[in-house]
Design a protein around this motif. Structure first.
Motif, PDB file in Angstrom:
ATOM      1  N   ALA A   2      39.117  30.395  41.370  1.00 43.26           N
ATOM      2  CA  ALA A   2      38.280  30.212  42.546  1.00 43.26           C
ATOM      3  C   ALA A   2      37.596  28.855  42.493  1.00 43.26           C
ATOM      4  O   ALA A   2      37.560  28.198  41.460  1.00 43.26           O
ATOM      5  N   GLU A   3      37.047  28.458  43.607  1.00 41.35           N
ATOM      6  CA  GLU A   3      36.316  27.202  43.645  1.00 41.35           C
ATOM      7  C   GLU A   3      35.004  27.330  42.898  1.00 41.35           C
ATOM      8  O   GLU A   3      34.401  28.387  42.852  1.00 41.35           O
ATOM      9  N   GLU A   9      28.182  36.715  40.704  1.00 43.94           N
ATOM     10  CA  GLU A   9      27.367  37.925  40.796  1.00 43.94           C
ATOM     11  C   GLU A   9      27.663  38.810  39.592  1.00 43.94           C
ATOM     12  O   GLU A   9      28.722  38.693  38.967  1.00 43.94           O
ATOM     13  N   SER A  10      26.751  39.690  39.293  1.00 43.86           N
ATOM     14  CA  SER A  10      26.931  40.631  38.190  1.00 43.86           C
ATOM     15  C   SER A  10      28.228  41.410  38.386  1.00 43.86           C
ATOM     16  O   SER A  10      28.518  41.882  39.485  1.00 43.86           O
ATOM     17  N   GLY A  11      29.037  41.503  37.343  1.00 41.95           N
ATOM     18  CA  GLY A  11      30.311  42.208  37.408  1.00 41.95           C
ATOM     19  C   GLY A  11      31.500  41.305  37.660  1.00 41.95           C
ATOM     20  O   GLY A  11      32.641  41.733  37.504  1.00 41.95           O
ATOM     21  N   ASP A  12      31.258  40.042  38.030  1.00 40.53           N
ATOM     22  CA  ASP A  12      32.350  39.104  38.269  1.00 40.53           C
ATOM     23  C   ASP A  12      33.020  38.698  36.969  1.00 40.53           C
ATOM     24  O   ASP A  12      32.387  38.648  35.907  1.00 40.53           O
ATOM     25  N   VAL A  13      34.305  38.383  37.060  1.00 43.97           N
ATOM     26  CA  VAL A  13      35.032  37.832  35.924  1.00 43.97           C
ATOM     27  C   VAL A  13      34.892  36.317  35.987  1.00 43.97           C
ATOM     28  O   VAL A  13      35.143  35.698  37.030  1.00 43.97           O
ATOM     29  N   VAL A  14      34.449  35.736  34.883  1.00 46.92           N
ATOM     30  CA  VAL A  14      34.193  34.298  34.824  1.00 46.92           C
ATOM     31  C   VAL A  14      34.873  33.710  33.584  1.00 46.92           C
ATOM     32  O   VAL A  14      35.320  34.435  32.694  1.00 46.92           O
ATOM     33  N   GLN A  15      34.914  32.383  33.566  1.00 46.34           N
ATOM     34  CA  GLN A  15      35.467  31.663  32.425  1.00 46.34           C
ATOM     35  C   GLN A  15      34.741  30.334  32.321  1.00 46.34           C
ATOM     36  O   GLN A  15      34.284  29.788  33.332  1.00 46.34           O
ATOM     37  N   LEU A  16      34.611  29.831  31.110  1.00 43.87           N
ATOM     38  CA  LEU A  16      34.023  28.508  30.943  1.00 43.87           C
ATOM     39  C   LEU A  16      34.924  27.476  31.606  1.00 43.87           C
ATOM     40  O   LEU A  16      36.153  27.599  31.555  1.00 43.87           O
ATOM     41  N   LYS A  17      34.340  26.473  32.224  1.00 36.92           N
ATOM     42  CA  LYS A  17      35.133  25.412  32.846  1.00 36.92           C
ATOM     43  C   LYS A  17      36.052  24.743  31.838  1.00 36.92           C
ATOM     44  O   LYS A  17      37.123  24.277  32.183  1.00 36.92           O
ATOM     45  N   SER A  18      35.641  24.719  30.586  1.00 34.29           N
ATOM     46  CA  SER A  18      36.434  24.091  29.538  1.00 34.29           C
ATOM     47  C   SER A  18      37.541  25.009  29.001  1.00 34.29           C
ATOM     48  O   SER A  18      38.318  24.605  28.148  1.00 34.29           O
ATOM     49  N   GLY A  19      37.603  26.248  29.502  1.00 36.94           N
ATOM     50  CA  GLY A  19      38.618  27.206  29.063  1.00 36.94           C
ATOM     51  C   GLY A  19      38.000  28.324  28.250  1.00 36.94           C
ATOM     52  O   GLY A  19      36.787  28.486  28.215  1.00 36.94           O
ATOM     53  N   GLY A  20      38.850  29.084  27.587  1.00 36.65           N
ATOM     54  CA  GLY A  20      38.363  30.195  26.775  1.00 36.65           C
ATOM     55  C   GLY A  20      38.700  31.526  27.398  1.00 36.65           C
ATOM     56  O   GLY A  20      39.434  31.606  28.380  1.00 36.65           O
ATOM     57  N   THR A  47      25.367  33.794  26.211  1.00 42.20           N
ATOM     58  CA  THR A  47      24.644  33.357  27.402  1.00 42.20           C
ATOM     59  C   THR A  47      25.086  31.943  27.741  1.00 42.20           C
ATOM     60  O   THR A  47      25.143  31.080  26.863  1.00 42.20           O
ATOM     61  N   PHE A  48      25.402  31.716  29.015  1.00 41.52           N
ATOM     62  CA  PHE A  48      25.961  30.446  29.453  1.00 41.52           C
ATOM     63  C   PHE A  48      25.273  29.961  30.725  1.00 41.52           C
ATOM     64  O   PHE A  48      24.947  30.765  31.600  1.00 41.52           O
ATOM     65  N   PHE A  49      25.087  28.652  30.840  1.00 39.31           N
ATOM     66  CA  PHE A  49      24.547  28.070  32.063  1.00 39.31           C
ATOM     67  C   PHE A  49      25.541  28.298  33.200  1.00 39.31           C
ATOM     68  O   PHE A  49      26.754  28.191  33.001  1.00 39.31           O
ATOM     69  N   LEU A  53      30.270  27.698  34.183  1.00 44.57           N
ATOM     70  CA  LEU A  53      31.179  28.808  34.462  1.00 44.57           C
ATOM     71  C   LEU A  53      31.888  28.649  35.795  1.00 44.57           C
ATOM     72  O   LEU A  53      31.354  28.051  36.732  1.00 44.57           O
ATOM     73  N   ILE A  54      33.107  29.201  35.863  1.00 37.75           N
ATOM     74  CA  ILE A  54      33.811  29.328  37.134  1.00 37.75           C
ATOM     75  C   ILE A  54      34.157  30.798  37.337  1.00 37.75           C
ATOM     76  O   ILE A  54      34.378  31.537  36.362  1.00 37.75           O
ATOM     77  N   LYS A  55      34.171  31.209  38.578  1.00 33.78           N
ATOM     78  CA  LYS A  55      34.496  32.583  38.941  1.00 33.78           C
ATOM     79  C   LYS A  55      36.013  32.713  39.022  1.00 33.78           C
ATOM     80  O   LYS A  55      36.683  31.882  39.618  1.00 33.78           O
ATOM     81  N   ILE A  56      36.554  33.755  38.416  1.00 31.08           N
ATOM     82  CA  ILE A  56      37.999  34.022  38.416  1.00 31.08           C
ATOM     83  C   ILE A  56      38.273  35.147  39.414  1.00 31.08           C
ATOM     84  O   ILE A  56      37.564  36.150  39.427  1.00 31.08           O
ATOM     85  N   VAL A  57      39.319  34.956  40.222  1.00 29.73           N
ATOM     86  CA  VAL A  57      39.699  36.018  41.170  1.00 29.73           C
ATOM     87  C   VAL A  57      41.057  36.552  40.850  1.00 29.73           C
ATOM     88  O   VAL A  57      41.833  35.972  40.188  1.00 29.73           O
TER      89      VAL A  57
END
Length: 57
Positions: A2-3, A9-20, A47-49, A53-57
């Motif tokens: 995602a952009e 939001e709580s429950g979203d799948v996220v990833q560090l912009k740098s990967g992981g 805990t991450f700023f 993070l980016i939101k994954i869809v």
């Protein structure tokens, strides 16, 4: 992916912009987003700023 401008939001799948690993955003506090993920069968957390993070869809 995602952009970066999508609101996390709580429950979203996220990833560090740098990967992981893909992580679940649990809650937001003063220090950032509290996330959980699995490393094999081990449950990890951190805990991450929001800007890292980016939101994954």
């Amino acid at each position: 992916m995602a952009e970066e401008t999508e609101k996390i939001e709580s429950g979203d799948v996220v990833q560090l912009k740098s990967g992981g690993p893909k992580m679940t955003a649990e809650s937001h506090g003063n220090s950032g987003w509290h996330c959980k993920w699995f490393d094999g069968t081990d449950l990890k957390h951190g805990t991450f700023f929001a800007k890292s993070l980016i939101k994954i869809v």
